[in-house]
Design an enzyme around this catalytic site. Sequence first.
Site, PDB file in Angstrom:
ATOM      1  N   SER A 113      -7.949  -2.760   5.433  1.00  0.00           N
ATOM      2  CA  SER A 113      -9.241  -3.245   4.927  1.00  0.00           C
ATOM      3  C   SER A 113     -10.064  -3.905   6.029  1.00  0.00           C
ATOM      4  O   SER A 113      -9.530  -4.366   7.033  1.00  0.00           O
ATOM      5  CB  SER A 113      -9.015  -4.263   3.812  1.00  0.00           C
ATOM      6  OG  SER A 113      -8.107  -3.764   2.869  1.00  0.00           O
TER       7      SER A 113
HETATM    8  N1  SAH Z   1      -3.201  -4.758   2.896  1.00  0.00           N
HETATM    9  C1  SAH Z   1      -3.165  -3.485   3.545  1.00  0.00           C
HETATM   10  C2  SAH Z   1      -4.123  -2.508   2.920  1.00  0.00           C
HETATM   11  C3  SAH Z   1      -3.456  -1.227   2.630  1.00  0.00           C
HETATM   12  S1  SAH Z   1      -4.369  -0.100   1.654  1.00  0.00           S
HETATM   13  C4  SAH Z   1      -3.346  -3.624   5.048  1.00  0.00           C
HETATM   14  O1  SAH Z   1      -3.580  -4.733   5.543  1.00  0.00           O
HETATM   15  O2  SAH Z   1      -3.216  -2.623   5.735  1.00  0.00           O
HETATM   16  C5  SAH Z   1      -3.605  -0.299   0.085  1.00  0.00           C
HETATM   17  C6  SAH Z   1      -2.171   0.058  -0.023  1.00  0.00           C
HETATM   18  O3  SAH Z   1      -1.786  -0.057  -1.399  1.00  0.00           O
HETATM   19  C7  SAH Z   1      -1.806   1.492   0.374  1.00  0.00           C
HETATM   20  O4  SAH Z   1      -0.876   1.459   1.414  1.00  0.00           O
HETATM   21  C8  SAH Z   1      -1.214   2.097  -0.897  1.00  0.00           C
HETATM   22  O5  SAH Z   1      -0.142   2.984  -0.667  1.00  0.00           O
HETATM   23  C9  SAH Z   1      -0.752   0.862  -1.630  1.00  0.00           C
HETATM   24  N2  SAH Z   1      -0.553   1.015  -3.078  1.00  0.00           N
HETATM   25  C10 SAH Z   1      -1.303   1.695  -3.983  1.00  0.00           C
HETATM   26  N3  SAH Z   1      -0.745   1.598  -5.200  1.00  0.00           N
HETATM   27  C11 SAH Z   1       0.374   0.829  -5.076  1.00  0.00           C
HETATM   28  C12 SAH Z   1       1.378   0.377  -5.966  1.00  0.00           C
HETATM   29  N4  SAH Z   1       1.383   0.689  -7.273  1.00  0.00           N
HETATM   30  N5  SAH Z   1       2.378  -0.389  -5.475  1.00  0.00           N
HETATM   31  C13 SAH Z   1       2.438  -0.719  -4.155  1.00  0.00           C
HETATM   32  N6  SAH Z   1       1.533  -0.307  -3.276  1.00  0.00           N
HETATM   33  C14 SAH Z   1       0.500   0.454  -3.711  1.00  0.00           C
END
Ligand code: SAH
Length: 271
Positions: A113
């Site tokens: 993000s």
């Molecule tokens: N906080 C992260 C942002 C990653 S994007 C960073 O700093 O990089 C959001 C993430 O949520 C993705 O990797 C995706 O695979 C994950 N995601 C989506 N649905 C999910 C779920 N039900 N449980 C765990 N992770 C999930």
Amino acid sequence: MTDDSRRPPKFPLALDRVARGSARPADRTLRPQRLVQSAVTDAQRLRPPTGHGLDSDAVRRRMVERLRTDGLTSEPVLAALARVPRHCFVDSGLVAQAYEDTSLPIGLGQTISKPSVVGRMLALLQQRAEAVGRRDLGRVLEIGTGCGYQAALLGELGRSVVSIERLQALHELARERLAPLRRHNLRLVYGDGRLGHAPQAPYDSIIAAAGGEDLPPAWLDQLAVGGRLVAPMAGGPRGGQVLLVVDRDEQGLREQRHEAVHFVPLKSGTD
Ligand code: SAH
């Protein structure tokens, strides 16, 4: 009178003559171009090595000052953003953009993000902590570890952090990238974050990095009294998402809707 042209001219004089273009190419004793070149090389050697230039605190501090100018006021959050090296969480080809306020691909269709959005969400959690007299984010649950950047920030701001990721490759990548930071209060879990993580519940702070159609009931069940949940959720303008904040008090749950946001979808199950 002595013949000065046969003696090596004195150094400062010679440089002065060269600067005015009066040195004779035949003068073999003095090679001013080389000396000047050596001086430049030496001066460069005196500078500390900086790698990409992104490992220096200064680059990160500039990002933080921009975020402050743009309205992020939480000092603990700004300090955490200044400490965590974002460039260590992105692919080497994207390192040059690591301190721009932009989301970047982290593989498997997911993104890290934007720092401003991460800062905004963390500030909402920090604000609640301060309002209820906590010095930090307390026990934290993060849904969507991704590359681990936000988890590292949470590790700075919380007492203990559980971060869940549903894609195994990203879960493992985050583990690798977080290892050098040696944050012992961070626990990475591979699983479906919609279920939360009951063994360490309740949580004072819950933050989701992926947005769904509804709020999974487990998140509210696992939110402590005095706690706050911040998550992107469907229901924003033009079919988009909105930043949802839910507080739990002795009296029950209280919900606020903030600005429109755009996060990757919250999915069910694991890969
Ligand atoms: N906080 C992260 C942002 C990653 S994007 C960073 O700093 O990089 C959001 C993430 O949520 C993705 O990797 C995706 O695979 C994950 N995601 C989506 N649905 C999910 C779920 N039900 N449980 C765990 N992770 C999930």
